[in-house]
Design an enzyme around this catalytic site. Sequence first.
Site, short mmCIF file in Angstrom:
data_model
loop_
_atom_site.label_atom_id
_atom_site.label_comp_id
_atom_site.label_asym_id
_atom_site.label_seq_id
_atom_site.Cartn_x
_atom_site.Cartn_y
_atom_site.Cartn_z
N ARG A 81 0.83 -1.21 0.00
CA ARG A 81 0.00 0.00 0.00
C ARG A 81 0.87 1.26 0.00
O ARG A 81 0.55 2.25 -0.66
CB ARG A 81 -0.95 -0.03 1.21
CG ARG A 81 -1.99 1.07 1.16
CD ARG A 81 -3.08 0.85 2.16
NE ARG A 81 -2.59 0.89 3.54
CZ ARG A 81 -3.36 0.65 4.60
NH1 ARG A 81 -4.63 0.33 4.44
NH2 ARG A 81 -2.86 0.71 5.82
N LYS A 183 -2.77 6.50 1.61
CA LYS A 183 -2.70 6.98 2.98
C LYS A 183 -1.83 8.25 3.05
O LYS A 183 -0.80 8.30 3.72
CB LYS A 183 -2.16 5.87 3.89
CG LYS A 183 -3.07 5.67 5.09
CD LYS A 183 -2.81 4.40 5.81
CE LYS A 183 -3.22 4.47 7.25
NZ LYS A 183 -4.52 5.06 7.56
N GLU A 219 -16.52 6.56 3.93
CA GLU A 219 -15.82 6.01 5.08
C GLU A 219 -15.81 7.01 6.22
O GLU A 219 -16.21 8.16 6.07
CB GLU A 219 -14.41 5.54 4.73
CG GLU A 219 -13.44 6.62 4.38
CD GLU A 219 -12.06 6.04 4.04
OE1 GLU A 219 -11.52 5.30 4.86
OE2 GLU A 219 -11.55 6.33 2.96
C1 COI Z 1 -4.98 2.97 11.43
O1 COI Z 1 -6.03 2.38 11.62
O2 COI Z 1 -3.87 2.46 11.66
C2 COI Z 1 -4.96 4.30 10.87
O3 COI Z 1 -4.02 4.63 10.23
C3 COI Z 1 -6.05 5.22 11.18
C4 COI Z 1 -5.50 6.33 11.99
C5 COI Z 1 -6.01 7.61 11.51
C6 COI Z 1 -5.66 6.10 13.44
#
Ligand code: COI
Length: 336
Positions: A81, A183, A219
Site C-alpha cells: 500500500r 494513505k 468512510e
Molecule cells: C490505522 O487504523 O492504523 C490508521 O491509520 C487510522 C488512523 C487515523 C488512526
Amino acid sequence: MKMNWDNLGFGLTPTDFMYVMKTSGDGCVFDDGQITPYGNIEISPSAGVFNYGQGLFEGAKAYRREDGHVQLFRIEENARRIKMGADRLCMPAPSVEQFVDAITKTVLANKHWVPPAGKGSLYLRPLLFGSGSVLGIGPAPEYSFIIFASPIGNWYKNGSSAMSLLIQNKVARASLGGTGGIKSITNYAPVFEVVQKAKAQGFADVLFLDAATGKNIEEVSSCNIFIVKGNLISTPALQGTILPGITRRSVIEIALDFGYQVEERDVPVKEVLDADEVFCTGTAVGITPVASITYQDKKVEYKTGEETVSNKLRVNLTGIQTGAMEDKMGWTVMID
Ligand code: COI
C-alpha cells in the site's frame, strides 16, 4: 519504566527505538536503514513534506501471543500500500523486503513494549516523506522512511463500546481523482474541524459521503465501514476515494469463508438507515460496532453485542491476529 498495561488507550507512549532510512544520490534508492534511539529528527524547513505535503503514513500492529512470542499480521500488505501511495506522490518506496525487515527490526528493538496477550498491541507508524529541500513545486530530492512505535490498548472492550456516527454533507473527505485511496498525510487534517464539531456533540466520528452525489456512504475519518442486512454484508467499493483497508480486505475474506454474501458497491445512505448492523474496520479500531447513525437530525440505532455478525467476525479476526486461533489464511508471521 514500569507499564500499567491495564490503562492503555490509543495514545502515544514513546518507546526506546525507531527505524530511520534515507535515500542517497539521486534520491531514488533507499540506503540501508538503522535502528536509532527514539527522538526528534533534524529536518530543513524547506523539506517537501512541510511545503507541499509530500508524505504518507501507515498503521500496523505487533501482537504478543499467549505463549509469549510476538507476531505480525499481513505486513506485506502495508508495504504494497505504501508503494502504491508513493507512486501517486512521486516518491521512491522501500521494497517489500526492506519494509518487512524495517518493521521486524523496530518491533524486536522495542520488544518489551509489546503488551501482554489480551492487553493490547504495539502500534507501528511507518512514515515516508520528502525530506529534501524544495521551493519550486515538485518532488523533493531526498526521502526519509521512519518507523516509530507505541503500545496501545484494545480499542474495543468486550462488546461494551460501540460508536455513534454523524453523517453530514458539508465537508467531503475525498473526491474522484483525488488522494482518498492512498494513505496521504494530507487526507487527515482537512476533516479535523468537522470531526471535532461532531465530537463536541457527543459523536465518536463522522461518516463521510461521496463528494459527487452526496447519496452514498464512503468512510469514517479513521476507518472503513460495513453494513449488514440478513446474510448480506455490504461495503463501499474502492474507486480511489476510499482507503483500501487491510482489515477491510481481511473482513471480506473471513465473511466469505463463513458463508456470508459480501458486496463491494455503492452503498446508499437510505440503505444504511435500514441496516440490521453497521460496523467499522481499521488497524487502529479493529472491528468496532456502530450503535447509531444520525442523519439530518434522525437517529437510527443498530444491533450490537455478542450475537452480532460483527462480533463473530471480530472474534475470528482478533483470534488470528493474536495467535489464539488457527491462522489457516497464512496471514501472520512470528518474528522471535
Ligand atoms: C490505522 O487504523 O492504523 C490508521 O491509520 C487510522 C488512523 C487515523 C488512526
